[in-house]
Motif scaffolding. Structure first.
Motif, PDB file in Angstrom:
ATOM      1  N   GLY A   1       1.298   7.119  -6.672  1.00 14.92           N
ATOM      2  CA  GLY A   1       0.601   7.682  -7.240  1.00 14.92           C
ATOM      3  C   GLY A   1       0.613   8.756  -7.240  1.00 14.92           C
ATOM      4  O   GLY A   1       0.968  10.086  -7.545  1.00 14.92           O
ATOM      5  N   VAL A   2       1.977   9.298  -6.183  1.00 13.13           N
ATOM      6  CA  VAL A   2       2.712  10.570  -5.650  1.00 13.13           C
ATOM      7  C   VAL A   2       3.660  10.650  -6.652  1.00 13.13           C
ATOM      8  O   VAL A   2       3.479  12.455  -7.782  1.00 13.13           O
TER       9      VAL A   2
ATOM     10  N   VAL B   1       0.476   4.164  -2.859  1.00 17.29           N
ATOM     11  CA  VAL B   1       0.408   5.592  -3.132  1.00 17.29           C
ATOM     12  C   VAL B   1       1.753   6.268  -3.343  1.00 17.29           C
ATOM     13  O   VAL B   1       1.696   7.420  -3.584  1.00 17.29           O
TER      14      VAL B   1
ATOM     15  N   SER C   1       0.752  -1.652  -0.038  1.00 18.63           N
ATOM     16  CA  SER C   1      -0.003   0.252   0.468  1.00 18.63           C
ATOM     17  C   SER C   1       0.754   1.314   0.014  1.00 18.63           C
ATOM     18  O   SER C   1       0.443   2.117  -0.977  1.00 18.63           O
ATOM     19  N   LEU C   2       1.790   0.981   0.995  1.00 21.18           N
ATOM     20  CA  LEU C   2       2.915   2.314   0.773  1.00 21.18           C
ATOM     21  C   LEU C   2       3.808   2.678  -1.081  1.00 21.18           C
ATOM     22  O   LEU C   2       3.802   4.173  -1.117  1.00 21.18           O
TER      23      LEU C   2
END
Length: 306
Positions: free
Chosen positions: A137-138, A134, A130-131
């Motif tokens: 995505g950033v 993310v 998940s990290l």
């Protein structure tokens, strides 16, 4: 040692992608792809001559014919990354490639695809994964325009093809040896890229198929670095789970990619720096959890039965 080699391979990949992208800008997509495979073929052929190895000697067991397709899949990787280069940052290109590699790597590990060893997915990995998602995505938050979106799709697809070609090439190397495997990877690559140039890239070379070499001679070294990448991949792909290999490669890629972006653009993107840090953190979380679980299994095996 295998983890260090995977990180080193990631740095090589960033360098290779940058040089190949520059070569594509100088000569065109299909011409550059032929040159990349041609340089790699010359390099690996010279290595075989130096080692006095005949690549067509039949020795040991015969590999399944489909394993030779790694070279053809590798052509797709080069075309996709060269297409995406310039439309998005190098770091974002590598991040999206990682996303494709991660999903494909999980599938390979979970089901033992293409004859690879099974490494079942554990829910403990969800936090780290998940990290990393993310972070990716950033890194792609500032995308805009159709060209960038098409480039993003191409970068993602390149990640899928990278895992497939890596697995095929590594398994082929276990049958016929690393150098011979790299040789056939480039033979197959040329067999695919030359017809593509003749069919789709004739406008790049003109009627008389003449080229004016770029003054930046270093642009032609991508094929040489590609040989190094395939050789290292063949060594590590059968020793590290595909999911972790993809992530270790990314740490090497994104760190060197940030440097390349700074050199090309004159500034470091905060999105890429934060995203890269989150991906690295996610990797560390998963590695630590995996080591903890492995230690618990070892202690359980050593515990005497009740």
């Amino acid at each position: 040692m295998y983890y260090f080699l995977a990180l080193l391979t990631g740095i090589f990949i960033t360098t290779m992608v940058t040089l190949n992208g520059g070569l594509t800008a100088a000569h065109g997509l299909y011409s550059a792809t032929v040159m990349i495979h041609g340089v790699g073929f010359v390099v690996i052929s010279a290595m075989l001559v130096f080692k006095r190895e005949w690549p067509f000697t039949r020795a040991g067991s015969h590999p399944p014919l489909h394993l030779y397709l790694g070279g053809a899949i590798g052509v797709a990787t080069v075309l996709l990354t060269n297409y995406a280069f310039g439309s998005i940052s190098v770091s974002a290109l590598l991040a999206l490639g990682l996303f494709g590699q991660s999903l494909t790597g999980i599938a390979v590990d979970q089901f033992g695809l293409f004859g690879m060893k099974k490494y079942p997915f554990n829910r403990r990995k969800l936090l780290g994964l998940s990290l990393m998602l993310v972070g990716i995505g950033v890194m792609v938050l500032n995308f805009g325009g159709n060209a960038a979106m098409f480039a993003a799709v191409a970068a993602f697809a390149s990640g899928i093809s990278i895992v497939m070609s890596r697995v095929f090439n590594a398994r082929l190397a276990t049958y016929i040896g690393t150098r011979r495997g790299v040789f056939f990877t480039h033979i197959v690559g040329l067999a695919v890229t030359i017809p593509l140039l003749l069919l789709l890239g004739r406008q790049e070379v003109g009627i008389h198929f003449s080229y004016v070499l770029s003054p930046g001679f270093y642009l032609y070294l991508g094929g040489l670095i590609g040989v190094c990448v395939i050789t290292l991949d063949n060594f590590t792909a059968v020793r590290i789970p595909a999911f972790y290999l993809a992530l270790l490669l990314f740490v090497g890629q994104v760190s060197s990619g940030l440097v390349v972006d700074f050199i090309l653009d004159g500034a470091a993107s905060p999105h890429n720096m934060i995203g890269g840090a989150l991906v690295a953190l996610g990797l560390c979380v998963n590695v630590l959890l995996e080591k903890k679980a492995s230690r618990a299994r070892q202690e359980s095996n050593l515990r005497p039965p009740a």
